[in-house]
Design a protein around this motif. Structure first.
Motif, PDB file in Angstrom:
ATOM      1  N   SER A  37       0.802  -1.229   0.000  1.00 27.37           N
ATOM      2  CA  SER A  37       0.000   0.000   0.000  1.00 27.37           C
ATOM      3  C   SER A  37       0.834   1.277   0.000  1.00 27.37           C
ATOM      4  O   SER A  37       0.348   2.332  -0.414  1.00 27.37           O
ATOM      5  N   ARG A  38       2.074   1.224   0.460  1.00 15.17           N
ATOM      6  CA  ARG A  38       2.906   2.434   0.613  1.00 15.17           C
ATOM      7  C   ARG A  38       2.984   3.321  -0.627  1.00 15.17           C
ATOM      8  O   ARG A  38       2.809   4.531  -0.518  1.00 15.17           O
ATOM      9  N   LEU A  46      -4.329   6.415  -1.506  1.00 14.66           N
ATOM     10  CA  LEU A  46      -4.834   5.710  -0.319  1.00 14.66           C
ATOM     11  C   LEU A  46      -4.513   6.490   0.937  1.00 14.66           C
ATOM     12  O   LEU A  46      -3.512   7.211   0.991  1.00 14.66           O
ATOM     13  N   GLU A  48      -3.198   6.589   4.744  1.00  9.15           N
ATOM     14  CA  GLU A  48      -2.208   5.823   5.495  1.00  9.15           C
ATOM     15  C   GLU A  48      -2.916   5.051   6.609  1.00  9.15           C
ATOM     16  O   GLU A  48      -3.804   5.574   7.281  1.00  9.15           O
ATOM     17  N   TYR A  54      -3.966  -3.348   9.584  1.00  9.71           N
ATOM     18  CA  TYR A  54      -3.911  -4.461   8.633  1.00  9.71           C
ATOM     19  C   TYR A  54      -3.965  -5.795   9.371  1.00  9.71           C
ATOM     20  O   TYR A  54      -4.615  -6.736   8.911  1.00  9.71           O
ATOM     21  N   CYS A  74      -4.144  -6.297  -3.474  1.00  8.01           N
ATOM     22  CA  CYS A  74      -5.043  -6.522  -2.347  1.00  8.01           C
ATOM     23  C   CYS A  74      -6.277  -5.633  -2.476  1.00  8.01           C
ATOM     24  O   CYS A  74      -6.254  -4.605  -3.151  1.00  8.01           O
ATOM     25  N   ASN A  96      -8.873   0.111   0.114  1.00  8.90           N
ATOM     26  CA  ASN A  96      -7.447  -0.205   0.030  1.00  8.90           C
ATOM     27  C   ASN A  96      -7.138  -1.133  -1.150  1.00  8.90           C
ATOM     28  O   ASN A  96      -6.385  -2.082  -1.036  1.00  8.90           O
ATOM     29  N   CYS A  98      -5.285  -2.078  -4.258  1.00 11.54           N
ATOM     30  CA  CYS A  98      -4.038  -1.701  -4.929  1.00 11.54           C
ATOM     31  C   CYS A  98      -3.368  -2.915  -5.554  1.00 11.54           C
ATOM     32  O   CYS A  98      -3.539  -4.038  -5.092  1.00 11.54           O
TER      33      CYS A  98
END
Length: 173
Positions: A37-38, A46, A48, A54, A74, A96, A98
Motif C-alpha cells: 500500500s505504501r 490511499l 495511510e 492491517y 489486495c 485499500n 491496490c
C-alpha cells in the motif's frame, strides 16, 4: 489441377501456468499489506493505515499472491450491517484496492475484483460501495456507477475525509 498436401492441424494453444492466486489474507500478511500500500499512500490514492489495522482487519482482505509468496495486489471488503433506509440489505465497502506497479495491467486487479464480487454475493450483500480519488476505470468496467454518500453505509460515509475529494461509486448486487 492443383492439389495441396495435407498439413497436420496446429497444436492447441498452450495453457499458461498460473503465476498467482487469490486468497484471504491472514494476520501474518499485515506487514506485506502495508508495504504493498505504501506507494499508493505516497501518491495520495490511499489513506495511510498502521500495520496494526492491517493485522486486526486482515480477514477483510483478499490478496493476490505470486508463486514466490510475495503479494501483488489486495482489496479490503468490509461488511456494514445495513444501509441508511429501513429494511435495507447489508452492504459492503471495498477499500485499500491496490496492485503492485510491476503487475498493473496484467489482470491482477480484475482477478481481485471478480473475487471481491463473488465474496460479496456469497455474503448476500445488497450493494458494494467504494471511494476513489482516481478515475475508477476498473470499478466502472465492473458495473459500479457514481452515487452519493447518503446512499452508502452511514458509518463508512461519515469516515470519508472531504479534503480528499473522493468520488463515491456503488454497484447493486
Amino acid at each position: 489441377m492443383i492439389t495441396a498436401a495435407p498439413r497436420p492441424a496446429p497444436p492447441p494453444p498452450a495453457l499458461l501456468a498460473p503465476t498467482s492466486a487469490v486468497r484471504t489474507a491472514g494476520r501474518q500478511d499485515a506487514a506485506a499489506l502495508l508495504d504493498l500500500s505504501r506507494p499508493f499512500v505516497r501518491s495520495g490514492a490511499l489513506r495511510e493505515r498502521p500495520v496494526s489495522l492491517y493485522a486486526t482487519h486482515a480477514a477483510d482482505f483478499l490478496v493476490t499472491e505470486a508463486l514466490d509468496g510475495t503479494l501483488e495486489g489486495c482489496v479490503g471488503l468490509r461488511v456494514h450491517s445495513s444501509g441508511p433506509g429501513a429494511g435495507c440489505a447489508a452492504a459492503g465497502v471495498l477499500y485499500n484496492f491496490c496492485v503492485a506497479g510491476h503487475r498493473q495491467g496484467s489482470g491482477v486487479g480484475a482477478g481481485l475484483m471478480r473475487a471481491a464480487l463473488a465474496r460479496a454475493r456469497a455474503l448476500s450483500l445488497g450493494a458494494l460501495f467504494t471511494a476513489t480519488t482516481g478515475g475508477g476505470g476498473l470499478f466502472l468496467r465492473y458495473g459500479f456507477a457514481p452515487t452519493t454518500a447518503r446512499l452508502a453505509p452511514p458509518s463508512w460515509a461519515e469516515s470519508l475525509d472531504p479534503r480528499r475529494n473522493a468520488r463515491i461509486l456503488a454497484r447493486i448486487l
